[in-house]
Scaffold this motif. Structure first.
Motif, PDB file in Angstrom:
ATOM      1  N   GLU A  13      38.748   9.835  28.151  1.00 25.37           N
ATOM      2  CA  GLU A  13      37.399  10.329  27.914  1.00 25.37           C
ATOM      3  C   GLU A  13      36.670   9.446  26.906  1.00 25.37           C
ATOM      4  N   ALA A  14      35.363   9.437  26.996  1.00 25.68           N
ATOM      5  CA  ALA A  14      34.556   8.688  26.031  1.00 25.68           C
ATOM      6  C   ALA A  14      34.894   9.134  24.606  1.00 25.68           C
ATOM      7  N   GLY A  15      34.995   8.155  23.722  1.00 30.79           N
ATOM      8  CA  GLY A  15      35.374   8.433  22.343  1.00 30.79           C
ATOM      9  C   GLY A  15      36.868   8.350  22.092  1.00 30.79           C
ATOM     10  N   GLY A  16      37.636   8.279  23.154  1.00 28.56           N
ATOM     11  CA  GLY A  16      39.086   8.215  23.035  1.00 28.56           C
ATOM     12  C   GLY A  16      39.591   6.809  22.810  1.00 28.56           C
ATOM     13  N   SER A  17      40.904   6.674  22.792  1.00 29.00           N
ATOM     14  CA  SER A  17      41.555   5.384  22.531  1.00 29.00           C
ATOM     15  C   SER A  17      42.622   5.099  23.576  1.00 29.00           C
ATOM     16  N   LEU A  18      42.871   3.837  23.779  1.00 22.69           N
ATOM     17  CA  LEU A  18      43.967   3.364  24.618  1.00 22.69           C
ATOM     18  C   LEU A  18      44.538   2.110  23.961  1.00 22.69           C
ATOM     19  N   ARG A  19      45.832   1.888  24.192  1.00 24.74           N
ATOM     20  CA  ARG A  19      46.428   0.636  23.752  1.00 24.74           C
ATOM     21  C   ARG A  19      47.027  -0.069  24.958  1.00 24.74           C
ATOM     22  N   LEU A  20      46.512  -1.248  25.222  1.00 22.87           N
ATOM     23  CA  LEU A  20      47.050  -2.077  26.288  1.00 22.87           C
ATOM     24  C   LEU A  20      48.154  -2.965  25.729  1.00 22.87           C
ATOM     25  N   SER A  21      49.154  -3.204  26.550  1.00 23.64           N
ATOM     26  CA  SER A  21      50.245  -4.098  26.182  1.00 23.64           C
ATOM     27  C   SER A  21      50.340  -5.221  27.193  1.00 23.64           C
ATOM     28  N   CYS A  22      50.820  -6.358  26.721  1.00 28.51           N
ATOM     29  CA  CYS A  22      51.001  -7.515  27.594  1.00 28.51           C
ATOM     30  C   CYS A  22      52.321  -8.163  27.215  1.00 28.51           C
ATOM     31  N   ALA A  23      53.277  -8.072  28.117  1.00 28.46           N
ATOM     32  CA  ALA A  23      54.588  -8.675  27.877  1.00 28.46           C
ATOM     33  C   ALA A  23      54.597 -10.081  28.440  1.00 28.46           C
ATOM     34  N   PHE A  66      37.774  -2.778  18.979  1.00 27.97           N
ATOM     35  CA  PHE A  66      39.021  -3.263  19.583  1.00 27.97           C
ATOM     36  C   PHE A  66      39.770  -4.111  18.551  1.00 27.97           C
ATOM     37  N   ILE A  67      41.095  -4.013  18.605  1.00 28.55           N
ATOM     38  CA  ILE A  67      41.935  -4.798  17.709  1.00 28.55           C
ATOM     39  C   ILE A  67      43.040  -5.464  18.513  1.00 28.55           C
ATOM     40  N   ILE A  68      43.143  -6.776  18.396  1.00 28.35           N
ATOM     41  CA  ILE A  68      44.216  -7.507  19.056  1.00 28.35           C
ATOM     42  C   ILE A  68      45.336  -7.743  18.046  1.00 28.35           C
ATOM     43  N   THR A  76      55.109  -9.690  22.857  1.00 32.81           N
ATOM     44  CA  THR A  76      54.140  -8.739  23.386  1.00 32.81           C
ATOM     45  C   THR A  76      52.838  -8.838  22.604  1.00 32.81           C
ATOM     46  N   VAL A  77      51.752  -8.745  23.350  1.00 36.05           N
ATOM     47  CA  VAL A  77      50.410  -8.753  22.777  1.00 36.05           C
ATOM     48  C   VAL A  77      49.776  -7.396  23.070  1.00 36.05           C
ATOM     49  N   TYR A  78      49.028  -6.878  22.120  1.00 35.49           N
ATOM     50  CA  TYR A  78      48.418  -5.565  22.258  1.00 35.49           C
ATOM     51  C   TYR A  78      46.900  -5.663  22.131  1.00 35.49           C
ATOM     52  N   LEU A  79      46.233  -4.720  22.761  1.00 38.15           N
ATOM     53  CA  LEU A  79      44.806  -4.536  22.541  1.00 38.15           C
ATOM     54  C   LEU A  79      44.579  -3.049  22.283  1.00 38.15           C
ATOM     55  N   GLN A  80      44.346  -2.716  21.039  1.00 35.93           N
ATOM     56  CA  GLN A  80      44.029  -1.342  20.664  1.00 35.93           C
ATOM     57  C   GLN A  80      42.539  -1.131  20.857  1.00 35.93           C
ATOM     58  N   MET A  81      42.198  -0.177  21.696  1.00 37.58           N
ATOM     59  CA  MET A  81      40.798   0.071  22.024  1.00 37.58           C
ATOM     60  C   MET A  81      40.411   1.452  21.524  1.00 37.58           C
ATOM     61  N   ASN A  82      39.469   1.500  20.613  1.00 33.03           N
ATOM     62  CA  ASN A  82      39.041   2.753  19.996  1.00 33.03           C
ATOM     63  C   ASN A  82      37.592   3.054  20.337  1.00 33.03           C
ATOM     64  N   ASN A  83      37.239   4.325  20.199  1.00 39.32           N
ATOM     65  CA  ASN A  83      35.862   4.759  20.465  1.00 39.32           C
ATOM     66  C   ASN A  83      35.376   4.212  21.804  1.00 39.32           C
TER      67      ASN A  83
END
Length: 122
Positions: A13-23, A66-68, A76-83
């Motif tokens: 939902e809008a306003g939420g967060s997800l964290r993407l991972s890349c191995a 967003f925070i990489i 592993t590389v991450y992308l933390q996506m907020n708001n």
């Protein structure tokens, strides 16, 4: 040669967060510059963020939200996506480059993952 496998996409939902991972795999992956792009349907891929021994850089559209990050021990590389916003809905790609900093202006020179869908509902 490196191989990249993304995970962590989904519906939020809008306003939420997800964290993407890349191995990443490959003997020299640890020395590669890495980053994230995204692509809207029918459009070119847009740069989002990169990190390497040269430093970290963000696109204006995601700076502050967003925070990489990178875990060298786990390759592993991450992308933390907020708001998250509905306009963040896209396919997100992990990239790697054997040149540092990452050549964001030459996407055809990069190694690409298969992409992961992120959908943000309003």
């Amino acid at each position: 040669q490196v191989q990249l496998v993304e995970s962590g996409g989904g519906l939020v939902e809008a306003g939420g967060s997800l964290r993407l991972s890349c191995a990443g795999s490959g003997r020299t992956f640890d020395s590669y510059a890495v980053g994230w792009f995204r692509q809207y349907p029918g459009q070119a891929r847009d740069f989002l963020a990169t990190t390497s021994w040269s430093g970290t850089k963000y696109a204006d559209s995601v700076r502050g939200r967003f925070i990489i990050s990178r875990d060298h021990a786990k390759n592993t590389v991450y992308l933390q996506m907020n708001n998250l916003k509905p306009e963040d809905t896209a396919v997100y790609y992990c990239v790697a480059d054997n040149v540092s900093p990452l050549r964001t202006w030459q996407p055809d020179s990069l190694f690409w993952g298969q992409g992961t869908q992120v959908t943000v509902s309003s």
